[in-house]
Motif scaffolding. Structure first.
Motif, PDB file in Angstrom:
ATOM      1  N   TYR A  91       0.819  -1.206   0.000  1.00  0.00           N
ATOM      2  CA  TYR A  91       0.000   0.000   0.000  1.00  0.00           C
ATOM      3  C   TYR A  91       0.857   1.264   0.000  1.00  0.00           C
ATOM      4  O   TYR A  91       0.380   2.343  -0.356  1.00  0.00           O
ATOM      5  CB  TYR A  91      -0.950   0.013   1.200  1.00  0.00           C
ATOM      6  CG  TYR A  91      -0.272  -0.008   2.538  1.00  0.00           C
ATOM      7  CD1 TYR A  91       0.133   1.175   3.156  1.00  0.00           C
ATOM      8  CD2 TYR A  91      -0.057  -1.209   3.219  1.00  0.00           C
ATOM      9  CE1 TYR A  91       0.755   1.166   4.387  1.00  0.00           C
ATOM     10  CE2 TYR A  91       0.567  -1.211   4.444  1.00  0.00           C
ATOM     11  CZ  TYR A  91       0.968  -0.033   5.033  1.00  0.00           C
ATOM     12  OH  TYR A  91       1.578  -0.054   6.260  1.00  0.00           O
ATOM     13  N   ILE A 143     -10.138   0.183  -4.536  1.00  0.00           N
ATOM     14  CA  ILE A 143      -9.913   0.909  -3.293  1.00  0.00           C
ATOM     15  C   ILE A 143     -10.706   2.199  -3.257  1.00  0.00           C
ATOM     16  O   ILE A 143     -11.245   2.592  -2.226  1.00  0.00           O
ATOM     17  CB  ILE A 143      -8.403   1.210  -3.120  1.00  0.00           C
ATOM     18  CG1 ILE A 143      -7.615  -0.087  -2.972  1.00  0.00           C
ATOM     19  CG2 ILE A 143      -8.166   2.079  -1.896  1.00  0.00           C
ATOM     20  CD1 ILE A 143      -6.113   0.132  -2.880  1.00  0.00           C
ATOM     21  N   GLU A 148     -12.670   3.653   2.980  1.00  0.00           N
ATOM     22  CA  GLU A 148     -11.440   4.323   3.400  1.00  0.00           C
ATOM     23  C   GLU A 148     -11.131   5.487   2.460  1.00  0.00           C
ATOM     24  O   GLU A 148     -11.505   5.485   1.300  1.00  0.00           O
ATOM     25  CB  GLU A 148     -10.268   3.340   3.432  1.00  0.00           C
ATOM     26  CG  GLU A 148      -9.907   2.741   2.100  1.00  0.00           C
ATOM     27  CD  GLU A 148      -8.786   1.719   2.214  1.00  0.00           C
ATOM     28  OE1 GLU A 148      -7.643   2.079   1.913  1.00  0.00           O
ATOM     29  OE2 GLU A 148      -9.076   0.569   2.615  1.00  0.00           O
ATOM     30  N   TYR A 150      -9.355   7.656  -0.060  1.00  0.00           N
ATOM     31  CA  TYR A 150      -8.397   7.398  -1.140  1.00  0.00           C
ATOM     32  C   TYR A 150      -8.498   8.478  -2.217  1.00  0.00           C
ATOM     33  O   TYR A 150      -7.628   9.329  -2.358  1.00  0.00           O
ATOM     34  CB  TYR A 150      -8.649   6.011  -1.731  1.00  0.00           C
ATOM     35  CG  TYR A 150      -7.607   5.554  -2.717  1.00  0.00           C
ATOM     36  CD1 TYR A 150      -6.413   5.000  -2.274  1.00  0.00           C
ATOM     37  CD2 TYR A 150      -7.813   5.646  -4.089  1.00  0.00           C
ATOM     38  CE1 TYR A 150      -5.445   4.564  -3.170  1.00  0.00           C
ATOM     39  CE2 TYR A 150      -6.856   5.215  -4.990  1.00  0.00           C
ATOM     40  CZ  TYR A 150      -5.685   4.673  -4.524  1.00  0.00           C
ATOM     41  OH  TYR A 150      -4.726   4.252  -5.422  1.00  0.00           O
ATOM     42  N   ARG A 183      -2.382   9.715   2.788  1.00  0.00           N
ATOM     43  CA  ARG A 183      -2.904   8.421   2.332  1.00  0.00           C
ATOM     44  C   ARG A 183      -2.352   7.291   3.202  1.00  0.00           C
ATOM     45  O   ARG A 183      -3.073   6.361   3.563  1.00  0.00           O
ATOM     46  CB  ARG A 183      -2.525   8.202   0.857  1.00  0.00           C
ATOM     47  CG  ARG A 183      -2.778   6.797   0.340  1.00  0.00           C
ATOM     48  CD  ARG A 183      -4.216   6.356   0.533  1.00  0.00           C
ATOM     49  NE  ARG A 183      -4.365   4.926   0.289  1.00  0.00           N
ATOM     50  CZ  ARG A 183      -5.315   4.174   0.807  1.00  0.00           C
ATOM     51  NH1 ARG A 183      -6.229   4.707   1.617  1.00  0.00           N
ATOM     52  NH2 ARG A 183      -5.381   2.882   0.548  1.00  0.00           N
ATOM     53  N   TYR A 187      -4.704   4.841   5.780  1.00  0.00           N
ATOM     54  CA  TYR A 187      -4.700   3.377   5.732  1.00  0.00           C
ATOM     55  C   TYR A 187      -4.352   2.793   7.090  1.00  0.00           C
ATOM     56  O   TYR A 187      -5.061   1.942   7.619  1.00  0.00           O
ATOM     57  CB  TYR A 187      -3.714   2.881   4.677  1.00  0.00           C
ATOM     58  CG  TYR A 187      -3.633   1.374   4.577  1.00  0.00           C
ATOM     59  CD1 TYR A 187      -4.489   0.657   3.738  1.00  0.00           C
ATOM     60  CD2 TYR A 187      -2.708   0.651   5.336  1.00  0.00           C
ATOM     61  CE1 TYR A 187      -4.427  -0.718   3.666  1.00  0.00           C
ATOM     62  CE2 TYR A 187      -2.648  -0.722   5.265  1.00  0.00           C
ATOM     63  CZ  TYR A 187      -3.504  -1.416   4.431  1.00  0.00           C
ATOM     64  OH  TYR A 187      -3.434  -2.780   4.373  1.00  0.00           O
TER      65      TYR A 187
END
Length: 202
Positions: A91, A143, A148, A150, A183, A187
């Motif tokens: 990631y 994603i 989440e 993004y 970012r 995560y």
């Protein structure tokens, strides 16, 4: 100078990101190359179509293709224990690619004298488009469509660049670091946007 730097960073990061997903899904060598290339160039291709640039523009990036192929090859030839380590941190490469390509996409739209809405869309599509295509080909939910955070980071980069409040390579490099870190934390810390689920009624 910033344009070339972000192009290289984004290409390498997303090429490796695609290769990581391909290996996780147990693709063969050809599949690893295909998914890596699609991830690295998919977002830019989608952006070009929507802002009116010919698709053939993609094929003029011979150097970027060579860089992507080289990055994928080096990653594939890495010792197994190092690849396992990279899998756990895949990631990170995705965050780097998102940030670099979002900024590059926004810069591209500004150079085309497009309105701020188009700059934001170009940032999101360039930053997240390759990842969307990658996840769809790998049979995963993209994603950018999860709860989440993004795509919001890519849109934020597009907004700041489109407003032209700041200018110069130094600002762009600083913005790249900020978007990548945000970012990363979204995560690792589990930051997410509000969701609302509608119960299914038979």
């Amino acid at each position: 100078m910033a344009w070339e730097v972000f192009s290289v960073i984004g290409t390498v990061a997303f090429a490796i990101s695609g290769a990581i997903v391909a290996m996780e899904e147990e693709y063969d060598l050809f599949g690893v190359y295909i998914l890596g290339i699609v991830t690295a160039f998919g977002g830019g291709a989608i952006r070009n179509i929507l802002i009116g640039l010919p698709v053939s523009t993609l094929w003029s990036q011979e150097m970027m293709f060579q860089i992507a192929l080289f990055a994928i090859t080096v990653f594939f030839l890495m010792p197994h224990h190092l690849i396992k380590h990279w899998n756990r941190w895949g990631y990170v490469t995705d965050a780097i690619g998102l940030s670099a390509f979002a900024i590059q996409g926004a810069m591209h739209a500004v150079h085309q004298d497009l309105p701020i809405g188009a700059v934001i869309v170009a940032a999101v599509l360039t930053g997240a488009g390759g990842g969307i295509v990658r996840d769809l080909l790998a049979g995963r939910r993209p994603i950018v469509l999860r709860h989440e955070i993004y795509g919001v980071w890519a849109a934020s980069a597009g907004l700041l660049i489109g407003l032209e409040i700041f200018s110069g390579d130094l600002f762009l490099y600083l913005l790249f670091i900020i978007i990548t870190v945000l970012r990363f934390f979204s995560y690792t810390r589990g930051w997410s946007l509000p969701t609302k689920k509608i119960p299914f009624i038979k």
